[in-house]
Design a protein around this motif. Structure first.
Motif, PDB file in Angstrom:
ATOM      1  N   ARG A 217      17.225  -6.564   9.076  1.00 53.97           N
ATOM      2  CA  ARG A 217      16.038  -7.407   9.196  1.00 53.97           C
ATOM      3  C   ARG A 217      15.589  -7.799   7.795  1.00 53.97           C
ATOM      4  NH1 ARG A 217      10.055  -5.633  10.744  1.00 53.97           N
ATOM      5  NH2 ARG A 217       9.825  -6.008   8.505  1.00 53.97           N
TER       6      ARG A 217
ATOM      7  N   SER B 196       2.835 -10.907   1.147  1.00 55.38           N
ATOM      8  CA  SER B 196       3.654 -12.103   0.995  1.00 55.38           C
ATOM      9  C   SER B 196       3.738 -12.474  -0.483  1.00 55.38           C
ATOM     10  CB  SER B 196       3.084 -13.277   1.798  1.00 55.38           C
ATOM     11  OG  SER B 196       1.812 -13.654   1.283  1.00 55.38           O
TER      12      SER B 196
ATOM     13  N   TYR C 166      -1.814  -9.635  -0.295  1.00 49.60           N
ATOM     14  CA  TYR C 166      -1.810  -8.522   0.659  1.00 49.60           C
ATOM     15  C   TYR C 166      -2.917  -8.774   1.664  1.00 49.60           C
ATOM     16  CZ  TYR C 166      -2.270  -3.801   2.579  1.00 49.60           C
ATOM     17  OH  TYR C 166      -2.338  -2.725   3.434  1.00 49.60           O
TER      18      TYR C 166
ATOM     19  N   LYS D 128      -4.477  -7.329   5.260  1.00 52.57           N
ATOM     20  CA  LYS D 128      -4.526  -6.266   6.257  1.00 52.57           C
ATOM     21  C   LYS D 128      -5.889  -6.277   6.920  1.00 52.57           C
ATOM     22  CE  LYS D 128      -3.090  -2.458   8.334  1.00 52.57           C
ATOM     23  NZ  LYS D 128      -1.958  -2.442   9.300  1.00 52.57           N
TER      24      LYS D 128
ATOM     25  N   GLU E 116      15.793 -14.095   7.870  1.00 55.80           N
ATOM     26  CA  GLU E 116      15.361 -12.704   7.856  1.00 55.80           C
ATOM     27  C   GLU E 116      16.562 -11.793   7.642  1.00 55.80           C
ATOM     28  OE1 GLU E 116      13.638 -11.096  11.497  1.00 55.80           O
ATOM     29  OE2 GLU E 116      12.093 -10.142  10.265  1.00 55.80           O
TER      30      GLU E 116
ATOM     31  N   LYS F 104       7.253 -13.903   3.494  1.00 51.98           N
ATOM     32  CA  LYS F 104       6.270 -13.123   4.230  1.00 51.98           C
ATOM     33  C   LYS F 104       6.844 -11.747   4.580  1.00 51.98           C
ATOM     34  CE  LYS F 104       3.911 -17.095   6.318  1.00 51.98           C
ATOM     35  NZ  LYS F 104       3.486 -17.734   7.583  1.00 51.98           N
ATOM     36  N   ASN F 105       5.953 -10.806   4.895  1.00 50.48           N
ATOM     37  CA  ASN F 105       6.356  -9.439   5.256  1.00 50.48           C
ATOM     38  C   ASN F 105       7.246  -8.829   4.177  1.00 50.48           C
ATOM     39  OD1 ASN F 105       5.043  -9.815   7.779  1.00 50.48           O
ATOM     40  ND2 ASN F 105       6.880 -10.808   8.577  1.00 50.48           N
TER      41      ASN F 105
ATOM     42  N   GLY G 228       5.397  -4.683   3.979  1.00 57.00           N
ATOM     43  CA  GLY G 228       4.370  -4.597   5.007  1.00 57.00           C
ATOM     44  C   GLY G 228       3.687  -5.937   5.180  1.00 57.00           C
ATOM     45  N   PRO G 229       2.345  -5.950   5.227  1.00 55.80           N
ATOM     46  CA  PRO G 229       1.608  -7.210   5.423  1.00 55.80           C
ATOM     47  C   PRO G 229       1.388  -7.974   4.129  1.00 55.80           C
ATOM     48  CG  PRO G 229       0.072  -5.399   5.362  1.00 55.80           C
ATOM     49  CD  PRO G 229       1.451  -4.781   5.204  1.00 55.80           C
TER      50      PRO G 229
ATOM     51  N   PRO H  74      12.401 -10.234   5.392  1.00 54.93           N
ATOM     52  CA  PRO H  74      11.137 -10.965   5.474  1.00 54.93           C
ATOM     53  C   PRO H  74      11.347 -12.408   5.913  1.00 54.93           C
ATOM     54  CG  PRO H  74      11.327  -9.763   3.413  1.00 54.93           C
ATOM     55  CD  PRO H  74      12.674  -9.720   4.072  1.00 54.93           C
ATOM     56  N   GLU H  75      10.299 -12.997   6.434  1.00 57.52           N
ATOM     57  CA  GLU H  75      10.320 -14.406   6.822  1.00 57.52           C
ATOM     58  C   GLU H  75      10.256 -15.253   5.565  1.00 57.52           C
ATOM     59  OE1 GLU H  75       7.502 -17.633   9.148  1.00 57.52           O
ATOM     60  OE2 GLU H  75       7.170 -15.489   9.413  1.00 57.52           O
TER      61      GLU H  75
END
Length: 271
Positions: A65, A111, A146, A148, A38, A104-105, A108-109, A67-68
């Motif tokens: 930070r 990938s 995406y 959500k 990250e 991921k991320n 936002g939400p 993304p994963e």
């Protein structure tokens, strides 16, 4: 009754090393192996954070930070027992079934998945992993998802087939137009869940730029373009004994001429 049988390649390799004379005191549990990272750099400056002008509470810093990030690698060997010509032959049955990087991320939400991967949408009537086959289906490309709450939207661009070569290609075949042609799949697939119901509209585009060959009735034939617009609705009972699934798809497009056959228009329906 259905039985699932899986061989852990890495564990089997460690076991073979132990049998060969080097004791294998520990095996790596690949089921619990996760590699991630990250990184995100963001500078911030704050002043009078406590709303008190008498206090000197100015602050500046850089936050980090990202993304994963995860990797997935899956080899697959398919063969018919006894079909290999000899122990000195190489039938090249071992292949990469899946190998991709997932972020991921990302926004936002959202990938991003890049590489060779399986895709399964709806009941796999149009796009799926072909799981009942001994070989199965995977795709080369990228997929943006995406997610959500109850909404998921997938955008993807994939390669299904690559350009054809001669029967015995050279070690480094020339970069001809035929070598660069291929069959590609693009699409957007949405899924919305509400009140026990799932509604999935989608739009797909299949493009094949290879020279036109094969039967005109072959859905995977060279030299064609297909656009498919559809929607799938799925309802689970949740106390009601009635479950149902309905799907409607309309397909249009064109297919290049086959010999003396003129260019053909494609128009198809599925329900």
């Amino acid at each position: 009754m259905r039985t699932s049988f899986r061989i852990n390649f890495l564990a089997a390799l460690i076991m073979m090393i132990g049998i060969g004379g080097t004791p294998a005191h520990a095996a790596l549990d690949t089921e619990k192996l996760t590699i991630g990272g990250e990184i995100r750099e963001r500078g911030e400056f704050r002043t009078n954070a406590d709303f008190n002008n008498n206090a000197d509470d100015g602050l500046s810093f850089i936050g980090s930070r990202a993304p994963e990030i995860s990797f997935f690698f899956q080899m697959q060997d398919f063969r018919v027992f006894g079909s290999e010509f000899s122990t000195a032959s190489n039938e090249q049955n071992l292949d990469l079934h899946q190998g991709y990087l997932m972020v991921k991320n990302l926004i936002g939400p959202a990938s991003l998945t890049l590489g060779r991967q399986e895709m399964v949408f709806g009941d796999s009537r149009l796009i799926g992993n072909f799981g009942w086959s001994n070989v199965g289906r995977s795709f080369d490309g990228l997929r943006f998802a995406y997610l959500k709450d109850a909404l998921r939207i997938d955008l993807f661009g994939m390669t299904i087939k690559k350009g054809t070569y001669a029967a015995i290609p050279a070690v480094d075949p020339p970069a001809t137009t035929a070598n660069q042609d291929g069959q590609h799949l693009y699409g957007i697939y949405a899924s919305l869940k509400a009140s026990g119901m799932t509604i999935e509209p989608y739009l797909l585009l299949l493009q094949d730029s290879r020279p036109a060959t094969g039967a005109i009735t072959d859905a995977a034939a060279n030299g064609q373009t297909r656009e498919t617009l559809g929607v799938r609705v799925d309802k689970k009972g949740e106390g009601n004994p009635l479950d149902f699934t309905a799907e409607l798809a309309y397909q249009t497009g064109t297919m290049d001429p086959r010999g003396v056959t003129p260019k053909s228009n494609i128009q198809a329906y599925a329900l």
